[in-house]
Design an enzyme around this catalytic site. Sequence first.
Site, PDB file in Angstrom:
ATOM      1  CB  CYS A  78      -4.485  10.813  11.885  1.00 39.68           C
ATOM      2  SG  CYS A  78      -2.846  10.173  12.075  1.00 39.68           S
ATOM      3  CE  LYS A 132      10.546  14.070  13.172  1.00 38.23           C
ATOM      4  NZ  LYS A 132       9.376  14.501  13.910  1.00 38.23           N
ATOM      5  NE  ARG A 156      -0.780  12.437   8.009  1.00 41.60           N
ATOM      6  CZ  ARG A 156      -0.603  13.743   8.119  1.00 41.60           C
ATOM      7  NH1 ARG A 156      -1.541  14.480   8.637  1.00 41.60           N
ATOM      8  NH2 ARG A 156       0.515  14.302   7.729  1.00 41.60           N
ATOM      9  CB  ILE A 189       8.085   7.211  14.027  1.00 41.87           C
ATOM     10  CG1 ILE A 189       9.293   6.291  13.788  1.00 41.87           C
ATOM     11  CG2 ILE A 189       7.685   7.938  12.742  1.00 41.87           C
ATOM     12  CD1 ILE A 189      10.529   6.941  13.233  1.00 41.87           C
ATOM     13  CG  ASP A 230       3.563   1.789   9.539  1.00 42.61           C
ATOM     14  OD1 ASP A 230       3.252   2.654  10.357  1.00 42.61           O
ATOM     15  OD2 ASP A 230       3.618   2.006   8.301  1.00 42.61           O
ATOM     16  NE  ARG A 273      -6.680   4.353   6.363  1.00 43.48           N
ATOM     17  CZ  ARG A 273      -5.812   5.106   7.016  1.00 43.48           C
ATOM     18  NH1 ARG A 273      -5.977   5.329   8.293  1.00 43.48           N
ATOM     19  NH2 ARG A 273      -4.778   5.631   6.406  1.00 43.48           N
ATOM     20  CB  SER A 305       9.508  13.418   6.409  1.00 45.25           C
ATOM     21  OG  SER A 305       8.276  13.316   5.726  1.00 45.25           O
ATOM     22  CB  VAL A 306       8.043   8.115   4.602  1.00 47.66           C
ATOM     23  CG1 VAL A 306       7.536   7.334   3.410  1.00 47.66           C
ATOM     24  CG2 VAL A 306       8.888   7.234   5.516  1.00 47.66           C
ATOM     25  CE  LYS A 309      -1.639   1.531   4.148  1.00 46.48           C
ATOM     26  NZ  LYS A 309      -1.233   2.929   4.344  1.00 46.48           N
ATOM     27  CG  ASN A 310       2.544   2.749   3.519  1.00 42.87           C
ATOM     28  OD1 ASN A 310       1.362   3.019   3.347  1.00 42.87           O
ATOM     29  ND2 ASN A 310       3.094   2.675   4.726  1.00 42.87           N
ATOM     30  NE  ARG A 355       0.893  10.626  10.171  1.00 38.43           N
ATOM     31  CZ  ARG A 355       0.588   9.496   9.559  1.00 38.43           C
ATOM     32  NH1 ARG A 355      -0.472   8.823   9.919  1.00 38.43           N
ATOM     33  NH2 ARG A 355       1.336   9.040   8.588  1.00 38.43           N
TER      34      ARG A 355
HETATM   35  C1  UD1 Z   1       4.671   7.115   6.201  1.00 33.94           C
HETATM   36  C2  UD1 Z   1       3.808   5.868   6.111  1.00 33.94           C
HETATM   37  C3  UD1 Z   1       3.335   5.448   7.488  1.00 33.94           C
HETATM   38  C4  UD1 Z   1       4.517   5.276   8.421  1.00 33.94           C
HETATM   39  C5  UD1 Z   1       5.414   6.513   8.408  1.00 33.94           C
HETATM   40  C6  UD1 Z   1       6.691   6.323   9.193  1.00 33.94           C
HETATM   41  C7  UD1 Z   1       2.771   6.046   3.941  1.00 33.94           C
HETATM   42  C8  UD1 Z   1       1.541   6.319   3.152  1.00 33.94           C
HETATM   43  N1  UD1 Z   1       2.660   6.180   5.261  1.00 33.94           N
HETATM   44  O1  UD1 Z   1       3.859   8.160   6.729  1.00 33.94           O
HETATM   45  O2  UD1 Z   1       2.620   4.221   7.361  1.00 33.94           O
HETATM   46  O3  UD1 Z   1       4.071   5.048   9.737  1.00 33.94           O
HETATM   47  O4  UD1 Z   1       5.785   6.837   7.054  1.00 33.94           O
HETATM   48  O5  UD1 Z   1       7.395   5.246   8.712  1.00 33.94           O
HETATM   49  O6  UD1 Z   1       3.799   5.690   3.402  1.00 33.94           O
HETATM   50  N2  UD1 Z   1       6.780  15.056  10.146  1.00 33.94           N
HETATM   51  C9  UD1 Z   1       6.873  16.410  10.413  1.00 33.94           C
HETATM   52  N3  UD1 Z   1       6.679  17.279   9.369  1.00 33.94           N
HETATM   53  C10 UD1 Z   1       6.429  16.839   8.087  1.00 33.94           C
HETATM   54  C11 UD1 Z   1       6.369  15.461   7.844  1.00 33.94           C
HETATM   55  C12 UD1 Z   1       6.553  14.595   8.895  1.00 33.94           C
HETATM   56  O7  UD1 Z   1       7.088  16.820  11.542  1.00 33.94           O
HETATM   57  O8  UD1 Z   1       6.277  17.693   7.188  1.00 33.94           O
HETATM   58  C13 UD1 Z   1       6.967  14.089  11.258  1.00 33.94           C
HETATM   59  C14 UD1 Z   1       5.736  13.213  11.511  1.00 33.94           C
HETATM   60  O9  UD1 Z   1       4.784  13.861  12.318  1.00 33.94           O
HETATM   61  C15 UD1 Z   1       6.342  11.994  12.151  1.00 33.94           C
HETATM   62  C16 UD1 Z   1       7.700  11.872  11.436  1.00 33.94           C
HETATM   63  O10 UD1 Z   1       7.970  13.173  10.894  1.00 33.94           O
HETATM   64  O11 UD1 Z   1       6.561  12.243  13.520  1.00 33.94           O
HETATM   65  C17 UD1 Z   1       7.748  10.847  10.338  1.00 33.94           C
HETATM   66  O12 UD1 Z   1       6.651  11.038   9.467  1.00 33.94           O
HETATM   67  P1  UD1 Z   1       6.712  10.639   7.928  1.00 33.94           P
HETATM   68  O13 UD1 Z   1       7.913   9.800   7.703  1.00 33.94           O
HETATM   69  O14 UD1 Z   1       6.536  11.862   7.109  1.00 33.94           O
HETATM   70  O15 UD1 Z   1       5.414   9.719   7.807  1.00 33.94           O
HETATM   71  P2  UD1 Z   1       4.358   9.687   6.628  1.00 33.94           P
HETATM   72  O16 UD1 Z   1       5.012   9.901   5.325  1.00 33.94           O
HETATM   73  O17 UD1 Z   1       3.176  10.522   6.985  1.00 33.94           O
END
Ligand code: UD1
Length: 416
Positions: A116, A161, A92, A327, A305, A397, A163-164, A22-23, A121
């Site tokens: 969420c 930081k 999201r 995380i 996850d 989901r 961020s995926v 999915k991701n 997030r």
């Molecule tokens: C993705 C995954 C999710 C997984 C997460 C961490 C998808 C669709 N979802 O979510 O299943 O749990 O990676 O492996 O692939 N953050 C900020 N600012 C930003 C972006 C992120 O502060 O602009 C913070 C987030 O709140 C969190 C951390 O960075 O604490 C990591 O988030 P991120 O890696 O961005 O997760 P997602 O991409 O939302």
Amino acid sequence: MQKLEIFGSKKLKGQIKISGSKNAALPILAATLLTNKKIIIKNLPNVSDIKTMITLLQSLGSRITTNKSQTIVDNSKQKKKFASYNLVKTMRAGILVLGPLLAKFGFAKVSLPGGCAIGTRPIDIHLKSLSKLGVKYKIDQGYVIAEAPKGLKGNKIRFAKISVGATENLIIAASFAKGTTILSNCAIEPEIKDLVNFLNKMGCKIEWISTRKIKIIGVSKLKEISYTIMFDRIEAGTYLIAAAITQGNLILQNIIPKVIKTEIEILKKIGSKILVKKNWLQIKGNKKIRNIKIKTAPYPGFPTDLQAQIMVLLCKSNKKSIIQENIFENRFMHVAELNRMGAKISIDGNKAIIKGNTNFQSAELMATDLRASVSLILAALTTQGKSVINRIYHLDRGYENIEKKLKKVGAKIKRV
Ligand code: UD1
């Protein structure tokens, strides 16, 4: 509303075919917006987050047809640049259309996803990084309104930081920017590698230059391609834990075990016996489960996850275990429900202290998010009586045919 009924105490035995990720599929679907050429995607999981992304793309004007084995995306008539609150609020990952829309049209209006169950997030890293490619944005009535009137321009960007999502949005946007972009402190989750492979197959020029650094040379033309999505490593990890916790014997197919090396090593330490082959593995659960300390971390660390699922397994260990969630700030929602089933877990800041030696009791339960819901199934599989799990739309989901897959390996589980 649908519920799951589970009668526990069965050792799971047999073979499970792991679905597409999915991701990985979500950013790849968003990235199809870059091109007007036909894109064929194979191994898309049949889960509701993917349906939401398809609905979002259709709302933007994409024409998408799916038959059993493939999905065809045709963006030749795609012109809209507006992603509505109704769709982004439910998932999201809707924010991932921001990068490709800006790259294609120089304009996008995308709803802010909001918080969420697992934390606030924010998307500040996505926005700050896009502004370094020349994007000007404002937030108005819950929407990001972003534009790059002169198009996107390559730059050197270091993510504050890991961020995926931000890494994915930037890779997609920079692929169509003028000039070269260097992104550093990138997330290196396997799903990001899958996105890069997909984009390169379409004709993008993206190259990893060191572990967390990527070089992207902007292009303006892409090709028609067919692409097969990688396996879902979180689904695979969940079934590994299901085998371990029921002292079962499962073969997982359609996977690449080296991608989930961290999870395999941890399960071995806890006591499972795992036979690893190139594209499948076999796991045998052990009666004795050893205690351990785990910290969630970006890949190649232990995935957040899978945190809820491994916690259920550690409830069965002989001594105290500790899980540190690094995380998300609020990802222990499953603890209260697990404690209702007899677990002895206490929370201290971002640590969960798990006492061990738990005999879970069946109960009526409430799912709170995707991974929390599956952790309740895992606990219910070990009980003597009947458990009922409510609000399973969370589960749908991200887990394809979960009750069918579990039933096939011997679980007594029913959707009602
Ligand atoms: C993705 C995954 C999710 C997984 C997460 C961490 C998808 C669709 N979802 O979510 O299943 O749990 O990676 O492996 O692939 N953050 C900020 N600012 C930003 C972006 C992120 O502060 O602009 C913070 C987030 O709140 C969190 C951390 O960075 O604490 C990591 O988030 P991120 O890696 O961005 O997760 P997602 O991409 O939302």
